[in-house]
Scaffold this motif. Structure first.
Motif, PDB file in Angstrom:
ATOM      1  N   GLN A  88       0.831  -1.203   0.000  1.00 33.14           N
ATOM      2  CA  GLN A  88       0.000   0.000   0.000  1.00 33.14           C
ATOM      3  C   GLN A  88       0.865   1.252   0.000  1.00 33.14           C
ATOM      4  N   ALA A  89       1.957   1.219   0.771  1.00 31.40           N
ATOM      5  CA  ALA A  89       2.859   2.375   0.816  1.00 31.40           C
ATOM      6  C   ALA A  89       3.518   2.603  -0.540  1.00 31.40           C
ATOM      7  N   ILE A  90       3.930   1.501  -1.192  1.00 28.29           N
ATOM      8  CA  ILE A  90       4.559   1.617  -2.509  1.00 28.29           C
ATOM      9  C   ILE A  90       3.562   2.149  -3.533  1.00 28.29           C
ATOM     10  N   ALA A  91       2.338   1.656  -3.456  1.00 25.15           N
ATOM     11  CA  ALA A  91       1.298   2.123  -4.383  1.00 25.15           C
ATOM     12  C   ALA A  91       1.042   3.612  -4.207  1.00 25.15           C
ATOM     13  N   ALA A  92       1.045   4.085  -2.953  1.00 23.94           N
ATOM     14  CA  ALA A  92       0.822   5.509  -2.680  1.00 23.94           C
ATOM     15  C   ALA A  92       1.962   6.352  -3.243  1.00 23.94           C
ATOM     16  N   ILE A  93       3.198   5.840  -3.103  1.00 27.60           N
ATOM     17  CA  ILE A  93       4.358   6.559  -3.639  1.00 27.60           C
ATOM     18  C   ILE A  93       4.279   6.644  -5.160  1.00 27.60           C
ATOM     19  N   ARG A  94       3.927   5.525  -5.789  1.00 30.55           N
ATOM     20  CA  ARG A  94       3.809   5.513  -7.250  1.00 30.55           C
ATOM     21  C   ARG A  94       2.742   6.489  -7.725  1.00 30.55           C
ATOM     22  N   GLU A  95       1.602   6.499  -7.023  1.00 30.93           N
ATOM     23  CA  GLU A  95       0.513   7.393  -7.401  1.00 30.93           C
ATOM     24  C   GLU A  95       0.939   8.849  -7.279  1.00 30.93           C
ATOM     25  N   ALA A  96       1.675   9.158  -6.183  1.00 27.86           N
ATOM     26  CA  ALA A  96       2.144  10.531  -5.978  1.00 27.86           C
ATOM     27  C   ALA A  96       3.131  10.935  -7.074  1.00 27.86           C
ATOM     28  N   GLU A  97       4.017  10.009  -7.456  1.00 25.87           N
ATOM     29  CA  GLU A  97       4.999  10.308  -8.501  1.00 25.87           C
ATOM     30  C   GLU A  97       4.320  10.513  -9.851  1.00 25.87           C
ATOM     31  N   GLU A  98       3.312   9.688 -10.139  1.00 25.39           N
ATOM     32  CA  GLU A  98       2.584   9.832 -11.404  1.00 25.39           C
ATOM     33  C   GLU A  98       1.820  11.147 -11.450  1.00 25.39           C
ATOM     34  N   ALA A  99       1.222  11.519 -10.320  1.00 23.58           N
ATOM     35  CA  ALA A  99       0.488  12.782 -10.249  1.00 23.58           C
ATOM     36  C   ALA A  99       1.432  13.962 -10.443  1.00 23.58           C
ATOM     37  N   LYS A 100       2.607  13.868  -9.832  1.00 24.07           N
ATOM     38  CA  LYS A 100       3.597  14.936  -9.982  1.00 24.07           C
ATOM     39  C   LYS A 100       4.042  15.047 -11.428  1.00 24.07           C
ATOM     40  N   GLY A 101       4.237  13.879 -12.082  1.00 28.93           N
ATOM     41  CA  GLY A 101       4.642  13.879 -13.481  1.00 28.93           C
ATOM     42  C   GLY A 101       3.596  14.527 -14.373  1.00 28.93           C
ATOM     43  N   ARG A 102       2.301  14.250 -14.103  1.00 25.71           N
ATOM     44  CA  ARG A 102       1.222  14.855 -14.891  1.00 25.71           C
ATOM     45  C   ARG A 102       1.179  16.367 -14.697  1.00 25.71           C
ATOM     46  N   GLU A 103       1.413  16.790 -13.452  1.00 26.79           N
ATOM     47  CA  GLU A 103       1.405  18.226 -13.169  1.00 26.79           C
ATOM     48  C   GLU A 103       2.542  18.927 -13.908  1.00 26.79           C
TER      49      GLU A 103
END
Length: 248
Positions: A227-242
């Motif tokens: 779950q922690a890894i998934a949250a990190i990946r989601e945050a990184e993907e969101a940052k990349g989109r921004e």
């Protein structure tokens, strides 16, 4: 202070044919498994090991009291089988110290009747692993069928390699003393503490030991890590989109 000092808290009825080493290493895989087994089997600490070859520091406990760093020996019994564990937070700070400490561990093993050592660790692959294999090495050819029957793999053997630290030296130096050695390494990325890999390794180890062990706490830790890894990946993907949106 001696190079290595072993202090026993008891000396009667502590012999055992098996020693499991779970000192820190890649992904803390081996340490997670050893600590889990000690908890599940109700292990008793029977000795502390101090050494000039450990880091020059003390540990401060919750009461603000300092203690010299050390490794420990625990003893457990399960289904009439006695098992010793070499655990702790420290390996040697120097190549020479690795040899001196390992020879001391083997002296201790011989004195306590150990005939086989299981060295536990991680096998770093540099990326996250969905279904970790347990890759293996042995110091005597006749051990291979037993390891494979328990689910261990020798697929890594084709390319060779090295095993660093106590895990490797226990096999290499142990062979000269006639002590069987099996190294079990859970496949892991190498950059996170990896309970998922530890859970896979525990399955192979418990099969070789012929004991049943509850995996629940390790599996829960693995789920929490996922779950922690998934949250990190989601945050990184969101940052990349921004960032892409800003550039556009």
């Amino acid at each position: 202070m001696e190079h290595v000092t072993v202090s026993f808290s008891r000396e009667d009825n502590i012999d055992a044919p098996i020693l499991i080493e779970g000192l820190p290493g890649i992904g803390h895989v081996g340490k997670l498994v050893a600590d889990h087994l000690i908890d599940e089997l109700g292990g008793e600490k029977i000795a502390e090991i101090h050494s000039l070859h450990f880091p020059p520091q003390v540990v401060v406990d919750e009461q603000g009291v300092t203690h010299l760093v050390n490794n420990e020996i625990y003893r457990c019994e399960k289904d009439g089988k006695a098992i010793l564990f070499l655990v702790g937070d420290f390996q040697s700070t120097s190549p020479e110290g690795h040899y001196i400490l390992t020879e001391s561990y083997l002296d201790l093993a011989e004195d306590l009747g150990v005939r086989r050592i299981y060295a536990l660790g991680g096998y770093g692959v540099g990326h996250l692993v969905e279904s970790p294999r347990v890759l293996c090495a042995v110091n005597m050819e006749h051990l291979k069928p037993e390891v494979e029957a328990a689910g261990g793999s020798f697929e890594n053997a084709a390319t060779g390699g090295v095993i660093v630290g106590a895990s490797g030296l226990l096999l290499g130096l142990g062979e000269a003393r006639g002590i069987e050695g099996v190294c079990l390494m859970g496949e892991t990325s190498g950059y996170i503490v990896d309970p998922k890999s530890a859970d896979s390794l525990l399955g192979v180890l418990s099969g070789m030991l012929g004991i049943e062990v509850d995996h629940t706490s390790l599996q829960q830790r693995a789920e929490d890590m996922e779950q922690a890894i998934a949250a990190i990946r989601e945050a990184e993907e969101a940052k990349g989109r921004e960032e892409l949106s800003y550039i556009g």
